[in-house]
Design an enzyme around this catalytic site. Structure first.
Site, short mmCIF file in Angstrom:
data_model
loop_
_atom_site.label_atom_id
_atom_site.label_comp_id
_atom_site.label_asym_id
_atom_site.label_seq_id
_atom_site.Cartn_x
_atom_site.Cartn_y
_atom_site.Cartn_z
N ASP A 1 0.86 -1.20 0.00
CA ASP A 1 0.00 0.00 0.00
C ASP A 1 0.89 1.24 0.00
O ASP A 1 1.38 1.65 -1.05
CB ASP A 1 -0.94 -0.06 1.21
CG ASP A 1 -1.89 1.12 1.26
OD1 ASP A 1 -2.43 1.48 0.21
OD2 ASP A 1 -2.12 1.68 2.36
N PRO B 1 -10.88 -11.67 3.53
CA PRO B 1 -11.81 -12.61 4.18
C PRO B 1 -11.44 -12.89 5.64
O PRO B 1 -12.33 -13.13 6.46
CB PRO B 1 -11.70 -13.88 3.32
CG PRO B 1 -10.42 -13.75 2.56
CD PRO B 1 -10.19 -12.28 2.38
N ARG C 1 3.81 1.42 1.51
CA ARG C 1 5.18 0.90 1.67
C ARG C 1 5.86 1.35 2.95
O ARG C 1 7.05 1.09 3.13
CB ARG C 1 6.09 1.25 0.46
CG ARG C 1 5.67 0.52 -0.78
CD ARG C 1 6.73 0.55 -1.87
NE ARG C 1 6.26 -0.30 -2.98
CZ ARG C 1 6.73 -0.26 -4.22
NH1 ARG C 1 7.71 0.57 -4.52
NH2 ARG C 1 6.24 -1.06 -5.13
N LYS D 1 -0.88 -2.20 -4.81
CA LYS D 1 -1.75 -1.06 -5.15
C LYS D 1 -0.98 -0.06 -5.99
O LYS D 1 0.13 0.33 -5.64
CB LYS D 1 -2.25 -0.36 -3.89
CG LYS D 1 -3.33 -1.11 -3.17
CD LYS D 1 -3.99 -0.18 -2.17
CE LYS D 1 -4.72 -0.98 -1.11
NZ LYS D 1 -5.16 -0.13 0.00
N THR E 1 5.23 0.28 6.09
CA THR E 1 5.52 -0.93 6.87
C THR E 1 6.60 -1.76 6.18
O THR E 1 7.54 -2.25 6.82
CB THR E 1 4.25 -1.79 7.03
OG1 THR E 1 3.26 -1.01 7.68
CG2 THR E 1 4.51 -3.05 7.82
N TRP F 1 -9.99 0.33 -0.99
CA TRP F 1 -9.83 -0.35 0.30
C TRP F 1 -10.24 -1.82 0.12
O TRP F 1 -11.36 -2.12 -0.26
CB TRP F 1 -10.65 0.30 1.41
CG TRP F 1 -10.40 -0.42 2.70
CD1 TRP F 1 -11.20 -1.35 3.28
CD2 TRP F 1 -9.22 -0.32 3.52
NE1 TRP F 1 -10.60 -1.83 4.44
CE2 TRP F 1 -9.38 -1.22 4.60
CE3 TRP F 1 -8.04 0.44 3.44
CZ2 TRP F 1 -8.42 -1.37 5.59
CZ3 TRP F 1 -7.08 0.28 4.44
CH2 TRP F 1 -7.28 -0.62 5.50
N ILE F 2 -9.28 -2.72 0.37
CA ILE F 2 -9.53 -4.15 0.18
C ILE F 2 -10.06 -4.76 1.48
O ILE F 2 -9.44 -4.60 2.53
CB ILE F 2 -8.24 -4.88 -0.24
CG1 ILE F 2 -7.68 -4.28 -1.53
CG2 ILE F 2 -8.49 -6.38 -0.38
CD1 ILE F 2 -6.24 -4.69 -1.84
P1 G4P Z 1 2.74 -1.47 3.30
O1 G4P Z 1 4.07 -1.00 3.84
O2 G4P Z 1 2.67 -2.97 3.22
O3 G4P Z 1 2.36 -0.79 2.03
O4 G4P Z 1 1.64 -1.16 4.38
P2 G4P Z 1 1.15 0.22 5.02
O5 G4P Z 1 2.12 0.64 6.08
O6 G4P Z 1 0.82 1.20 3.95
O7 G4P Z 1 -0.20 -0.29 5.64
C1 G4P Z 1 -0.64 0.02 6.89
C2 G4P Z 1 -1.62 -1.03 7.38
O8 G4P Z 1 -2.80 -0.93 6.56
C3 G4P Z 1 -1.11 -2.45 7.22
O9 G4P Z 1 -1.68 -3.19 8.27
C4 G4P Z 1 -1.74 -2.92 5.92
O10 G4P Z 1 -1.91 -4.31 5.95
C5 G4P Z 1 -3.08 -2.20 5.99
N1 G4P Z 1 -3.69 -1.98 4.69
C6 G4P Z 1 -3.27 -1.17 3.69
N2 G4P Z 1 -4.13 -1.18 2.67
C7 G4P Z 1 -5.13 -2.03 3.03
C8 G4P Z 1 -6.34 -2.45 2.39
O11 G4P Z 1 -6.68 -2.07 1.26
N3 G4P Z 1 -7.12 -3.31 3.09
C9 G4P Z 1 -6.78 -3.78 4.33
N4 G4P Z 1 -7.63 -4.61 4.92
N5 G4P Z 1 -5.66 -3.39 4.97
C10 G4P Z 1 -4.84 -2.53 4.31
P3 G4P Z 1 -0.83 -3.62 9.52
O12 G4P Z 1 -0.56 -2.40 10.35
O13 G4P Z 1 0.35 -4.42 9.07
O14 G4P Z 1 -1.86 -4.51 10.24
P4 G4P Z 1 -2.33 -6.03 9.94
O15 G4P Z 1 -3.77 -5.93 9.63
O16 G4P Z 1 -1.53 -6.55 8.77
O17 G4P Z 1 -2.04 -6.71 11.21
#
Ligand code: G4P
Ligand code: MG
Length: 175
Positions: A101, A157, A103, A129, A105, A153-154
Site C-alpha cells: 500500500d 476474508p 510501503r 496497489k 511498513t 480499500w480491500i
Molecule cells: P505497506 O508498507 O505494506 O504498504 O503497508 P502500510 O504501512 O501502507 O499499511 C498500513 C496497514 O494498513 C497495514 O496493516 C496494511 O496491511 C493495511 N492496509 C493497507 N491497505 C489495506 C487495504 O486495502 N485493506 C486492508 N484490509 N488493509 C490494508 P498492519 O498495520 O500491518 O496490520 P495487519 O492488519 O496486517 O495486522
C-alpha cells in the site's frame, strides 16, 4: 469515503498461485519466508503450499507517537526475529505481506531485516496497489506481486465477522 472491494479466500488462492508461479519463474530459490503479521500470515501459509519452505514471522503495528506535542503514527515492532535464528544466516529469505500500500511498513521491515546476515532478501505481496508510495523498497531487490490493483480499500476474508455476507459482497462487487 474510499471505494471498497471484497476478495474471497478463493480469489486469494488464485492470486497466490500466480504469485508462486512468478517467484518460481524468476529462478530465485528462497530458503524461508518471513511473514509480516498480521496480514502476511495467511498468505504465507497459502504460499507454502507452492514453495514448500518454512515460515518465520515478524509483527508490526502502527502506534501514535507524541513528538513535542505533535501526534504522528509510526510503525513499531510487536514481535521480531530477535535474534535471527542461526539456520537463516546466509540464506535467501522472502518477506511476505498481503498488500503493498504506502510501503511504510514494508520499508520499516526491510530496513530492519537488512541489518541481518541474509544472503538476499526478496519481497512477495498479494496485492500491489498502484498509487504514490510514501515508503521505498531498495533498488534491485527482487519484488513479486500476485496482482496489481487500483487504490481501493480491500476487505480481506480473514477480517470478516460474517464470511457469508463477505462472500456476498465480493460476488456483488465483481459483477
Ligand atoms: P505497506 O508498507 O505494506 O504498504 O503497508 P502500510 O504501512 O501502507 O499499511 C498500513 C496497514 O494498513 C497495514 O496493516 C496494511 O496491511 C493495511 N492496509 C493497507 N491497505 C489495506 C487495504 O486495502 N485493506 C486492508 N484490509 N488493509 C490494508 P498492519 O498495520 O500491518 O496490520 P495487519 O492488519 O496486517 O495486522
Ligand atoms: Mg499488514
Amino acid at each position: 469515503m474510499k471505494q471498497k472491494i471484497w476478495y474471497t479466500y478463493d480469489d486469494i488462492h488464485r492470486v497466490i498461485r500466480n504469485l508462486a508461479a512468478k517467484i518460481q519463474a524468476s529462478g530465485m530459490k528462497y530458503d524461508a519466508m518471513i511473514a509480516i503479521g498480521g496480514g502476511g500470515f495467511i498468505p504465507a501459509r497459502m504460499l507454502r503450499c507452492f514453495l514448500d519452505i518454512p515460515i518465520y514471522a515478524v509483527t508490526t503495528a502502527y502506534y501514535d507517537s507524541d513528538d513535542l506535542g505533535k501526534v504522528t503514527e509510526e510503525v513499531k515492532k510487536v514481535q521480531w526475529l530477535d535474534p535471527v535464528p542461526e539456520v537463516l544466516k546466509g540464506k535467501n529469505v522472502l518477506v511476505v505481506d498481503e498488500v503493498d500500500d504506502s510501503r511504510v511498513t514494508l520499508e520499516f521491515c526491510l530496513t530492519e531485516l537488512a541489518k541481518e546476515d541474509f544472503a538476499t532478501i526478496g519481497i512477495a505481496v498479494l496485492h500491489e496497489k498502484i498509487k504514490a508510495k510514501a515508503g521505498s523498497i531498495p533498488a534491485g531487490m527482487p519484488y513479486f506481486s500476485g496482482i496489481t490493483v487500483e487504490d481501493l480499500w480491500i476487505n480481506y476474508p480473514w477480517d470478516a465477522e460474517d464470511i457469508d455476507e463477505h462472500n456476498r459482497l465480493a460476488a456483488e462487487s465483481s459483477t
